[in-house]
Design a protein around this motif. Structure first.
Motif, short mmCIF file in Angstrom:
data_model
loop_
_atom_site.label_atom_id
_atom_site.label_comp_id
_atom_site.label_asym_id
_atom_site.label_seq_id
_atom_site.Cartn_x
_atom_site.Cartn_y
_atom_site.Cartn_z
N ASN A 578 44.90 43.28 39.02
CA ASN A 578 46.26 43.30 38.49
C ASN A 578 46.52 44.57 37.67
N VAL A 579 45.55 44.93 36.80
CA VAL A 579 45.80 46.10 35.95
C VAL A 579 45.70 47.41 36.74
N LEU A 580 45.07 47.37 37.93
CA LEU A 580 44.96 48.58 38.77
C LEU A 580 46.08 48.67 39.81
N HIS A 581 47.15 47.89 39.63
CA HIS A 581 48.15 47.79 40.69
C HIS A 581 48.74 49.14 41.07
N ARG A 582 48.93 50.05 40.12
CA ARG A 582 49.50 51.35 40.47
C ARG A 582 48.55 52.17 41.33
N SER A 583 47.27 52.04 41.04
CA SER A 583 46.28 52.78 41.82
C SER A 583 46.10 52.17 43.20
N ILE A 584 46.39 50.88 43.36
CA ILE A 584 46.30 50.25 44.67
C ILE A 584 47.50 50.66 45.52
N PRO A 586 51.86 51.82 44.58
CA PRO A 586 52.89 51.88 43.52
C PRO A 586 53.89 50.73 43.56
N ALA A 587 54.07 50.09 44.72
CA ALA A 587 55.11 49.07 44.82
C ALA A 587 54.65 47.69 44.39
N LEU A 588 53.38 47.54 44.05
CA LEU A 588 52.84 46.20 43.84
C LEU A 588 53.02 45.66 42.42
N GLY A 589 53.32 46.51 41.47
CA GLY A 589 53.35 46.10 40.07
C GLY A 589 54.22 44.89 39.78
N PRO A 590 55.50 44.94 40.07
CA PRO A 590 56.37 43.80 39.72
C PRO A 590 55.94 42.50 40.38
N ARG A 591 55.53 42.58 41.69
CA ARG A 591 55.18 41.35 42.37
C ARG A 591 53.87 40.75 41.82
N TRP A 592 52.89 41.59 41.62
CA TRP A 592 51.61 41.09 41.10
C TRP A 592 51.74 40.56 39.68
N ALA A 593 52.68 41.12 38.93
CA ALA A 593 52.90 40.61 37.57
C ALA A 593 53.28 39.14 37.58
N THR A 594 53.81 38.67 38.71
CA THR A 594 54.20 37.26 38.84
C THR A 594 53.13 36.43 39.53
N THR A 595 52.57 36.99 40.61
CA THR A 595 51.67 36.18 41.44
C THR A 595 50.26 36.06 40.87
N VAL A 596 49.72 37.13 40.28
CA VAL A 596 48.34 37.06 39.77
C VAL A 596 48.22 36.06 38.63
N PRO A 597 49.12 36.03 37.66
CA PRO A 597 49.00 35.00 36.60
C PRO A 597 49.01 33.57 37.15
N LEU A 598 49.74 33.34 38.23
CA LEU A 598 49.74 31.99 38.81
C LEU A 598 48.36 31.64 39.37
N LEU A 599 47.71 32.61 39.99
CA LEU A 599 46.36 32.37 40.49
C LEU A 599 45.39 32.11 39.34
N LEU A 600 45.52 32.89 38.28
CA LEU A 600 44.63 32.69 37.12
C LEU A 600 44.88 31.34 36.47
N GLU A 601 46.13 30.94 36.41
CA GLU A 601 46.46 29.63 35.83
C GLU A 601 45.84 28.51 36.66
N HIS A 602 45.85 28.69 37.98
CA HIS A 602 45.24 27.70 38.87
C HIS A 602 43.76 27.54 38.57
N LEU A 603 43.08 28.66 38.32
CA LEU A 603 41.65 28.60 38.00
C LEU A 603 41.41 28.00 36.63
N ASP A 604 42.26 28.34 35.68
CA ASP A 604 42.07 27.82 34.32
C ASP A 604 42.21 26.31 34.27
#
Length: 1680
Positions: A578-584, A586-604
């Motif tokens: 998630n924090v490397l989204h710009r290096s992966i 440039p267009a992924l930042g806004p979308r990953w800001a939403t989707t990655v936390p949901l995955l982490l919440e699922h694990l938690d």
């Protein structure tokens, strides 16, 4: 007078110092100290005089007195005058030196006195000591020791004396020949030197600021010469250590030139001690002091000795680490070792620090080459020193960084776990001091990461005592913490670690370090984000070793599929991604800001156990698809898929991750728009896959399936191309079979291809699959399948296909060729079945499935049946039959329909394959259990699918006929499976029932007759399923009668509630439920079906399962009862069965018939039946008991039977007195037989539920008769003939109950109460243990009381008639019956129910009439009953006050009760009544009662003490607000007993004292005292007796000092108490009174008498008493 009294007290205490108990002696010393606190001069004088006058007193006791003197002196040194100080000094000096030999405790105590006095009178002490410290004579050991301790305790006072002391001491040193004396001198020199150094360091505070270091230099050097050159050579280890301890501080006082001169000898001399001593702390400490002294004077002679110094110190570090762990089972860090070892380690490292500051080059030149030593200890010790030097001498090591770094290369290669741990610690120190920023620092970082990647230990290694290896996990753990610590707390490391740590993400060897790597990288990125928006982007210019964005994405996503592995690498990887989204991208930042936390919440929200792996992978794949959609760049997507394929080999050996990576590749290829890239990569995947591995085959197939969602044609074409390629053709040629590949490899390759086709069919769009399923998918699946059929047969089959792709069955071709289709590889078979299943499911789920004509359906079903038949019938090891049945399930629903014989064969084969499988033992294998359940579900689905084709009663009958043999199987697991399948089929039939016309359900009776007896099957699950079958059949009947599907019939719905009863193992509940089921069947069964149902059930009577046979009987009887009068016409047959079947069988239905017959007979001939049954031999056998219970069916008959039995119980004599009883006092009563038999019969009749109405009708007579029967059978024995029978029948079934007379009566009484609707009474009495008490002579009264209490609470309306029956027993000739009835009536008064029922007056009159009863127990119970009015009718007490008080006070004066039990009851009762009677009725008797109960305060009986003291409290309570002087005298007189009995050994007495004292408080008219009593004596609160007594005495003496003499004289009485705790409390009370009274009240106390009494207590046998006496003597100083 004062002086003499203190002296007297002191003398008494000093005489007691020889007590044999050490605790008492300590208290004596404390008392002496207390005297000293008040009168230090007098106490010290007494001690001094006592010691002088008792020369022969043993030294342990002299020691205690001296310690007490030291305590007094230390606390009051400022109050001592010179004369007393002089006397104490002389005494202590004499005591210290009296014995020439050493008596350490005694002489040390005297020395301590001198040291204490010396804190103020240093001159006088020194004067005395110097008189014993004369030139030319060796002083006493403790003289020297005292001088040393004086120097330590009074630096400024002692240092001015040191010059003269040293000048006198020096000549003595040579005279000391004994090592003990020499050690004392060494200790003195050490303390003298330390004191001097402290004095010189604080000259600004010193009394003489002119003192200089050189003042002592000459003397110290002289002493040094002797100590070092002579004493240090001693063989005595203690002396050598004393010498070396002294040399350390002495070295600082040596002249500089002398120190320089001595160093070449001094240092080797000290170093040599390392070899002579195991504990080397003192050596190391002294060495450090010497080195500091040498460095402080700039010594040049230190350099030549550096080599030897370094070698010795290094040996210490090397050896000490292991020496500290010699007794440990595992090697642990030095920090957890013994204190001396830890201290030595610190001192050695301090020496290295000193050397590092003065000679850094020499130090490193010595240390660093040792990193290459062969000895492990050497390497580890060296690393420890290097780490310490890096931290402690940072400035000196600054320029040495490159040298140190280069020297660490070899340790990095070391495989020893201890060395690894030490290396990690060194690298951690380097990171904090900038070493890793130097060239070569990256190697250190890589080393840390390597250690983080070590595999974690599942369990800590248990190493033996000789093992020298640490568990690897400790290295990994410390490496992980070091990496995170360095990356988060050391700012200078940020540029070193970023982006360098990224290089470790993708290599497989660093997989174990992913979690700490990701966490550190996340922190580094976040820090760079704080610096600037773009600062954290990965710069690839010049960083060719950094992983690409595609590599990072692939790696982190793949390892996230197993998220909890490696300390939670899934969450860590996703956060880093998630924090490397710009290096992966440039267009992924806004979308990953939403989707990655949901995955982490699922694990938690989940744990490793609760996480669904399938669901998690689906979420990750959805995340990947979403990412690819956001990127929407074909070039980027193709690069990502290429990287994914490139990383596949990295996961060999990690099947789960590799399988997921295949799915990711399929997802990426599905998103790619380049068909060429897709086909090329699919080709590479087929060529490079490891087909031998099942997981990889599955993963590759999933990849193809996912890819086919977007590229179906390309995927199928690629599979065709691969089949035609050389790779495959060479291995399947007609004349060149398996030359290039082994047979097994080809089989596995075919498995892969078959699975690929299956997954393609399952995943691809349904509208596209349907057209290709036969022509492409299934044709190729079967073409790959056979291993024995030649390729030319396949070619011929393919040639026969017309262009329309209408398939000719492959079996036809095979049959023509005469070749059998066969495969021995179960994997290939499983793959075929799985793919056929997926293809069939795909066809069925298509929207066009209804119009699809599947020409190969029969062929596929036949092939599946062959697979199923080939499986072993007794075990379930593979999922082949499950998947084959699933395939058949989907195939059956397709057109064309199978013919009837094929259907029958299919059902028969599947049932035989599954039903006979033996169940796995519970808890053996969860996988097997899951496979079995899945297989059963598959069978269920198949049967349902077949039934769906013929939804008629006939079709249902056909399916049930297939299951019928299994329903009747003798094996339980087969029955439960068959019933379960039947229930599912019936439920499905019911849910899909469509009745177009009212037609009969002609086979309903047959089906119900088959299923309903199974409601009593031995297996609970079978019973449940049988009810479900009956439930469904009855609703089917209602459906055929025309009711709608959603109609709910109340009677039929009751079946669902009855299922719960079938779970219960109790046969009575089970068959009652069966009876209820039969009733429901009878209500809803059409008349024409009754005969068939009965015929079927009669056939069930012969069922080998006796439970089912019995259920058939129950249901037949119920049906006959509900639907006809046949049973009444056949009474003669039932009677005949009664006479014959009871002897032949014990089947339950026979016993039920017998019970019914007895009921009929008794209805006509009640007296005769009862008489004949009473004549049965005792004890009644089980048949007789059953027949008795049958008489309770009808209330009228039951009432007749109970009446007859009551007459037998009440009118006959209950027992006979034996001759032994008449001639002696021992029990000798024997029960008479007829009342005993009647009692047992009453129990049996009333134990039947139906006897309730009759019991209610005769309730009072039954209750009174049975209660009195219980009372007169307590302790009564059986006749000898019955005793013998009882013993013989104890272990047989003939005696279900005990025949013991009292127990049988109690059982009958319980049964009567239960049948009378008083279950609450029975339960309450049982809960309180009342039934057991009733059976015993000792507890009978209490049992009667508990029964009466329960009756009053739960059966109040029945009491008037019961009481009427019991009142008549007043004139009973049996004393025990009078006692029982009186106790019952007395307990009733506890409840208000007697008032509500207007029974109070009659009860009181009846009890009053019994007051003169000759039996003391009756009189006592009368008093208890009268007192019970306080609880039951408190508002009526005032009206009857005079009567009650007269009766109860009369009980206090009962003279015919030698044990005072009547008086006890009177005191308890009076305490309850006092608060409720009129004051004018009470006041005249208060004083009389108080005087009458006072003797009981100290009674030997606890009950009398407790009751009298509690009553005294109530008397005080009654006087609140108006206490007369005469009664106040009683209050004051009771204070001391009450206070002292708080220490009574019995808790009830102490509780009563608490209450009485609280009640006495208000009458003393002192608010403070009252508050204190209330505060400390609250019930339930813990009492600190000493604290309470102290505060109470303080208040008493503050407000009532005139009571001192009276209180003390009363307490003197208890000095002779028989209770030790009370005897100890008495002097405590006296002591606290004295402590808090003013001295002016001293005349009230006879000090002589008190002192003599206390002196006598000092000889008490109890140590606690002696201790308290000594404590009180110490407090008497108040009167001095």
């Amino acid at each position: 007078m004062t002086e003499s009294y203190v002296k007297k007290l002191s003398t008494i205490l000093l005489d007691a110092v020889t007590d044999k108990d050490p605790v008492v002696r300590e208290q004596v010393c404390s008392a002496l100290c207390a005297l000293g606190e008040a009168q230090p001069e007098e106490a010290l004088g007494a001690c001094e005089e006592y010691l002088r006058q008792h020369e022969k007193l043993a030294h342990p006791y002299r020691t205690m007195i001296l310690r007490a003197m030291e305590t007094v002196v230390s606390g009051h040194i400022s109050e001592l005058d010179k004369d007393m100080a002089r006397a104490i000094i002389l005494l202590a000096s004499s005591e210290m030196t009296r014995a020439k030999e050493l008596v350490c405790d005694w002489q040390q105590a005297a020395s301590s006195v001198l040291v204490a006095v010396g804190k103020r009178f240093i001159g006088k002490v020194m004067e005395e000591l110097l008189s014993k410290f004369q030139p030319g004579a060796l002083p006493h050991y403790f003289v020297v020791q005292t001088l040393a301790n004086l120097a330590a305790s009074n630096v400024f006072g002692m240092v001015p004396f040191l010059t003269s002391v040293l000048s006198t001491m020096l000549p003595m040193l040579g005279m000391a020949k004994h090592d003990t004396m020499r050690a004392a001198f060494c200790c003195a020199l050490q303390y003298f030197s330390e004191s001097t150094l402290e004095y010189l360091a604080n000259l600004d505070q010193a009394p003489d600021p002119t003192v200089r270091k050189d003042t002592f230099a000459t003397d110290i050097f002289s002493a040094y010469d002797l100590l070092f050159n002579h004493w240090l050579q001693s063989r005595e280890a203690k002396l050598r250590l004393a010498v070396v301890e002294a040399l350390g501080p002495m070295s600082h006082l040596l002249p500089s030139e002398k120190l320089e001169e001595q160093l070449p000898k001094l240092l080797p001399g000290v170093l040599a001690l390392y070899k002579k001593h195991a504990e080397t702390f003192h050596v190391s400490k002294s060495l450090g002091q010497i080195l500091e002294a040498a460095v402080s004077v700039g010594s040049r002679t230190l350099e030549p000795q550096l080599d030897s110094l370094l070698a010795a110190l290094h040996a210490q570090v090397r050896g000490q680490m292991w020496r500290s762990q010699e007794h440990s089972q595992i090697c642990v860090p030095v920090e957890s070792s013994s204190p001396l070892v830890v201290s030595n380690q610190k001192e050695v490292l301090r020496c290295f620090t000193v050397l590092a500051c003065c000679a850094p080059d020499r130090l490193l030149a010595f240390l660093l080459p040792k990193l290459d030593a062969s000895n492990e200890r050497t390497r580890v010790g060296t690393l420890q020193v290097v780490r310490h030097v890096i931290n402690s001498a940072a400035s000196q090591m600054e320029v040495k960084k490159p040298f140190i770094l280069s020297s660490m290369r070899l340790p990095l290669l070391d495989t020893n776990t201890k060395v690894k741990r030490a290396v990690v610690q060194v690298i951690s120190a380097m990171a904090h001091h900038g070493y890793l920023e130097q060239p070569g620092g990256e190697a250190m970082v890589e080393y840390i990461v390597q250690q983080c990647a070590l595999p974690p230990e599942t369990e800590p290694q248990k190493l033996g005592p000789d093992s020298e290896d640490l568990p690897a996990d400790s290295v990994r753990a410390i490496s992980i913490s070091t990496l995170y610590l360095v990356s988060t707390t050391v700012d200078r490391m940020s540029d070193v670690l970023w982006p360098y740590l990224l290089e470790f993400l993708t290599p497989v060897r660093f997989t174990g370090a992913l979690t700490p790597l990701c966490k550190s990288l996340v922190h580094l990125v976040q820090k760079r984000q704080e610096v600037g928006a773009d600062a954290f982007l990965i710069q690839y210019d010049g960083n060719v070793t950094l992983p690409s964005p595609y590599a990072i994405t692939t790696r982190l996503l793949t390892v996230s599929s197993n998220p909890y592995l490696g300390d939670g690498r899934g969450a860590a990887s996703l956060r880093l991604l998630n924090v490397l989204h710009r290096s992966i991208h440039p267009a992924l930042g806004p979308r990953w800001a939403t989707t990655v936390p949901l995955l982490l919440e699922h694990l938690d929200e989940r744990t490793e156990e609760s996480l669904s792996q399938k669901e998690w992978e689906e979420k990750l794949l959805a995340f990947l698809r979403d990412t690819l959609a956001v990127v929407s760049d074909n070039t980027w997507i193709c690069q990502l898929s290429l990287e994914m394929c490139k990383q596949l080999p990295c996961y060999n050996g990690m099947p789960q991750e590799k399988n997921f990576l295949y799915k990711c590749i399929g997802t990426a290829l599905g998103a790619a728009s380049s068909k060429e890239v897709v086909r090329k990569q699919l080709q590479e995947l087929l060529e490079t896959a490891r087909h031998q591995e099942e997981a990889e085959r599955e993963g590759l197939a999933c990849c193809f399936g996912i890819c086919a969602i977007s590229h179906l044609d390309d995927v199928l074409a690629q599979l065709e191309d691969f089949m035609r390629s050389d790779v495959f053709r060479k291995s399947t040629g007609i004349f060149n079979i398996f030359k290039d590949r082994s047979e097994n490899e080809v089989e596995k390759l075919k498995c892969t291809l078959i699975l690929c086709y299956g997954h393609v069919a399952a995943q691809a769009p349904r509208e596209l699959v349907l057209a290709k399923v036969e022509s492409d998918i299934l044709r190729n699946i079967f073409q790959y399948f056979s291993t024995k059929v030649g390729a030319w047969a396949h070619c011929l089959w393919g040639a026969l296909l017309p262009e329309s792709h209408t398939l000719i069955p492959f079996t036809f071709v095979v049959q023509v060729l005469g070749i059998k289709v066969e495969t021995k590889d179960p994997a290939l078979k499983l793959c075929l079945v799985q793919s056929v299943c997926m293809a069939s499911q795909a066809i069925c789920s298509s929207a066009q499935a209804g119009s699809f004509h599947f020409s190969r359906k029969a062929e596929l079903v036949a092939q599946m049946m062959e697979f199923i038949k080939a499986e072993p019938q007794d075990s379930l090891r593979t999922p082949i039959r499950k998947k084959a049945m699933l395939a058949c399930t989907y195939l059956v629903s397709l057109e064309p329909a199978l013919d009837k014989q094929v259907q029958a064969d299919t059902v028969h084969s599947c049932l035989h394959s599954v039903m006979s499988v033996l169940p796995e033992p519970e808890g053996q294998d969860d996988h097997q259990e899951s496979l079995y359940l899945d297989t059963m579900h598959a069978l269920e689905d198949l049967l349902t699918s077949l039934l769906r084709r013929n939804m008629t009663p006939q079709g249902l009958q056909i399916m049930v006929e297939h299951l019928s043999p299994w329903i009747k199987s003798p094996r339980g697991h087969e029955r439960v499976r068959a019933l379960g399948l039947s229930a599912c089929l019936l439920q499905y039939f019911l849910e899909h029932l469509h009745v177009s016309a009212l037609v009969p359900f002609h086979n309903l009776g047959l089906l119900i007759g088959l299923f309903s007896p199974r409601c009593a099957d031995l297996w609970p699950a079978t019973r449940q399923e049988a009810v479900s079958c009956v439930h469904a059949l009855l609703y089917l009947q209602l459906g055929y009668e025309g009711f709608s599907r959603d109609y709910r019939d109340d009677a039929v719905e009751r079946l669902l509630t009855l299922k719960e009863g079938l779970v219960h193992p109790d046969p009575a509940i089970l068959f009652h439920t069966c009876h209820s089921i039969a009733q429901i069947i009878a209500k809803r069964l059409p008349p024409e079906q009754l005969i068939s149902l009965l015929l079927t059930m009669f056939e069930g009577l012969g069922d080998p399962d006796k439970n089912c046979s019995r259920a058939a009987t129950v249901m037949i009887n119920c049906l006959l009862k509900e639907r006809g009068n046949v049973l009444l016409e056949k009474v003669p047959e039932i009677v005949s069965m009664l006479r014959t079947k009871l002897q032949e069988t014990r089947e339950e239905y026979v016993l039920q018939a017998a019970q019914h017959s007895v009921y009929l007979l008794a209805s006509q001939h009640c007296v005769a039946v009862v008489s004949s049954l009473l004549g049965s031999p005792l004890p009644f056998d089980s048949h007789t008991c059953t027949l008795w219970r049958a008489l309770a069916v009808e209330p009228g008959l039951t009432a007749q039977v109970l009446g007859l039995l009551l007459e037998k119980v009440s009118r006959d004599v209950p027992f006979k007195e034996t001759r032994a009883f008449l001639l002696s006092s021992s029990p000798g009563r024997v029960a008479t037989v007829l009342p005993l038999a009647a009692t047992c019969a009453l129990y049996e009749v009333m134990s039947a539920l139906a006897s309730g109405p009759a019991v209610l009708q005769l309730y009072p007579q039954l209750f009174a008769a049975l209660l009195l029967r219980v009372s007169c059978t307590v302790g009564v024995l059986l006749p000898r003939t019955l005793q013998a029978k009882e013993k013989r029948g104890a272990g047989s079934a003939l005696a279900p109950r005990s025949l013991e007379p009292c127990s049988s009566a109690v059982d009958a009484l319980q049964a009567m109460l239960l049948r009378g609707g008083n279950e609450d009474v029975v339960q309450r009495v049982e809960l309180e243990g009342g039934w057991q008490l009733l059976r015993t002579s000792a507890g009978h009264e209490e049992g009667v009381a508990r029964l009466a209490s329960a009756m009053a609470k739960f059966a109040g309306p029945r009491l008037p008639l019961v009481m009427k029956e019991l009142v008549c027993t007043q004139s009973s000739v049996y004393e025990i019956q009078r006692v029982t009835s009186t106790g019952f009536l007395a307990e009733l008064l506890t409840s208000n129910v007697v008032n509500d029922l207007m029974l109070l007056e009659s009860l009181l009159d009846n009890l009053a009439a019994r007051q003169k009863d000759p039996c003391a127990s009756v009189r006592r119970l009368v008093l208890r009953g009268l007192a019970n009015m306080a609880s039951g009718s408190p508002d009526k007490v005032r009206a009857h006050g005079p009567q009650l008080l007269t009766a109860v006070i009369g009980g206090l004066d009962d003279r015919d009760d030698p044990h005072s039990l009547v008086a006890l009851e009177a005191m308890v009762g009076l305490a309850r009544l006092l608060d409720l009677v009129e004051p004018q009725d009470l006041r005249p008797v208060l004083l009389h009662v108080a005087i009458r109960i006072r003797p009981f305060f100290d009674s030997e009986k606890m009950e009398l003490r407790s009751a009298s003291i509690r009553l005294f409290g109530h008397l005080n309570k009654a006087c609140h607000g108006g206490c007369e002087d005469m009664f106040l005298e009683q209050v004051v007189g009771g204070l001391v007993p009450l206070l002292l009995h708080l220490r009574d050994p019995q808790a009830p007495v102490t509780s009563a004292c608490r209450f009485a004292l609280c009640m006495s408080g208000p009458n003393l008219e002192c608010a403070e005292l009252q508050a204190a009593l209330q505060k400390h004596l609250q019930e339930g609160r813990g009492l600190h007796f000493g604290e309470f007594l102290n505060s109470t005495c303080k208040l008493l003496m503050l407000h009532f000092p005139e009571l001192l003499g009276r209180l003390v004289s009363t307490s003197l009485f208890y000095f002779k108490s028989s209770w030790e705790d009370v005897r100890a409390a008495a002097p405590m009370l006296t002591g606290f009174l004295v402590l808090h009274v003013e001295a002016e009240h001293r005349p009230q106390v006879d000090l002589e008498q008190l002192t003599a009494a206390l002196q006598l207590l000092l000889k008490d046998p109890a140590p606690l008493v002696r201790m308290k006496a000594a404590e009180t003597l110490g407090r008497l100083v108040k009167f001095a």
